[in-house]
Design a protein around this motif. Structure first.
Motif, PDB file in Angstrom:
ATOM      1  N   LEU A   1       0.866  -1.176   0.000  1.00  3.02           N
ATOM      2  CA  LEU A   1       0.000   0.000   0.000  1.00  3.02           C
ATOM      3  C   LEU A   1       0.901   1.224   0.000  1.00  3.02           C
ATOM      4  O   LEU A   1       1.773   1.365   0.852  1.00  3.02           O
ATOM      5  CB  LEU A   1      -0.900   0.008   1.239  1.00  3.02           C
ATOM      6  N   VAL A   2       0.709   2.091  -0.973  1.00  4.47           N
ATOM      7  CA  VAL A   2       1.517   3.296  -1.089  1.00  4.47           C
ATOM      8  C   VAL A   2       0.577   4.488  -1.012  1.00  4.47           C
ATOM      9  O   VAL A   2      -0.408   4.549  -1.744  1.00  4.47           O
ATOM     10  CB  VAL A   2       2.283   3.329  -2.432  1.00  4.47           C
ATOM     11  N   THR A   3       0.859   5.400  -0.120  1.00  3.29           N
ATOM     12  CA  THR A   3       0.046   6.611  -0.019  1.00  3.29           C
ATOM     13  C   THR A   3       0.912   7.826  -0.317  1.00  3.29           C
ATOM     14  O   THR A   3       2.120   7.818  -0.098  1.00  3.29           O
ATOM     15  CB  THR A   3      -0.566   6.771   1.391  1.00  3.29           C
ATOM     16  N   VAL A   4       0.267   8.844  -0.842  1.00  6.58           N
ATOM     17  CA  VAL A   4       0.942  10.101  -1.149  1.00  6.58           C
ATOM     18  C   VAL A   4       0.155  11.211  -0.474  1.00  6.58           C
ATOM     19  O   VAL A   4      -1.068  11.259  -0.581  1.00  6.58           O
ATOM     20  CB  VAL A   4       0.986  10.357  -2.674  1.00  6.58           C
ATOM     21  N   THR A   5       0.851  12.071   0.234  1.00  6.58           N
ATOM     22  CA  THR A   5       0.208  13.194   0.904  1.00  6.58           C
ATOM     23  C   THR A   5       0.913  14.474   0.482  1.00  6.58           C
ATOM     24  O   THR A   5       2.141  14.526   0.437  1.00  6.58           O
ATOM     25  CB  THR A   5       0.315  13.042   2.436  1.00  6.58           C
ATOM     26  N   VAL A   6       0.129  15.470   0.148  1.00  9.12           N
ATOM     27  CA  VAL A   6       0.675  16.791  -0.159  1.00  9.12           C
ATOM     28  C   VAL A   6      -0.005  17.795   0.760  1.00  9.12           C
ATOM     29  O   VAL A   6      -1.118  17.573   1.226  1.00  9.12           O
ATOM     30  CB  VAL A   6       0.468  17.185  -1.642  1.00  9.12           C
TER      31      VAL A   6
ATOM     32  N   ALA B   1      -5.587   1.258   6.078  1.00  9.76           N
ATOM     33  CA  ALA B   1      -4.899  -0.031   6.044  1.00  9.76           C
ATOM     34  C   ALA B   1      -3.389   0.145   6.038  1.00  9.76           C
ATOM     35  O   ALA B   1      -2.661  -0.753   6.465  1.00  9.76           O
ATOM     36  CB  ALA B   1      -5.340  -0.828   4.821  1.00  9.76           C
ATOM     37  N   SER B   2      -2.914   1.296   5.567  1.00  8.48           N
ATOM     38  CA  SER B   2      -1.463   1.518   5.527  1.00  8.48           C
ATOM     39  C   SER B   2      -0.906   1.983   6.867  1.00  8.48           C
ATOM     40  O   SER B   2       0.301   2.018   7.050  1.00  8.48           O
ATOM     41  CB  SER B   2      -1.110   2.531   4.439  1.00  8.48           C
ATOM     42  N   LEU B   3      -1.773   2.319   7.803  1.00  3.65           N
ATOM     43  CA  LEU B   3      -1.323   2.750   9.123  1.00  3.65           C
ATOM     44  C   LEU B   3      -1.127   1.539  10.029  1.00  3.65           C
ATOM     45  O   LEU B   3      -1.803   0.528   9.865  1.00  3.65           O
ATOM     46  CB  LEU B   3      -2.365   3.693   9.751  1.00  3.65           C
TER      47      LEU B   3
END
Length: 131
Positions: free
Chosen positions: A63-68, A109-111
């Motif tokens: 799982l890859v998340t991107v935050t800006v 799910a990525s946490l």
């Protein structure tokens, strides 16, 4: 976040045998066997030997998340960050699929919260339909 699931030994042996037969069938259907197909047979045979000796198969996911940050040109920065992740994944030969419509679940799910993605059912009307 890297997710993994180990198969039970009986399913591992069954899948290893299926992979071996699939590789052998692929070669038998070709007029001239390619190096790639012969390599697949070698890999499948090694896998079958390993599972026969007690090894199990492990499926990996990511799982890859991107935050800006919020603010000016937020959409452009999000697009640029997404492209950067996709390009890095392509270079590493990782197949990513966007999580459209379930970003909140994918992020949760990525946490490191112990959320089991395989058994998760969302709350609300959709969750009642799926359960």
């Amino acid at each position: 976040t890297v997710l993994y699931r180990m198969l039970p030994p009986d399913k591992t042996m069954f899948m290893a045998e299926q992979n071996r037969q699939k590789a052998a069938n692929q070669v038998s259907q070709e007029k001239r066997a390619t190096v790639r197909s012969m390599s697949q047979i070698g890999k499948a045979n090694r896998q079958a030997v390993a599972t026969n000796q007690g090894a199990v198969m492990v499926f990996f996911g990511m799982l890859v998340t991107v935050t800006v940050s919020r603010g000016e040109q937020e959409n452009q920065r999000l697009e640029a960050a997404s492209r950067a992740v996709e390009q890095a994944a392509g270079g590493a030969k990782i197949d990513l699929r966007p999580c459209y419509g379930a970003q909140d679940t994918g992020f949760a799910a990525s946490l490191p919260l112990g959320l089991n993605v395989r058994s998760y059912t969302p709350a609300g009307p959709l969750g009642r339909l799926l359960s």
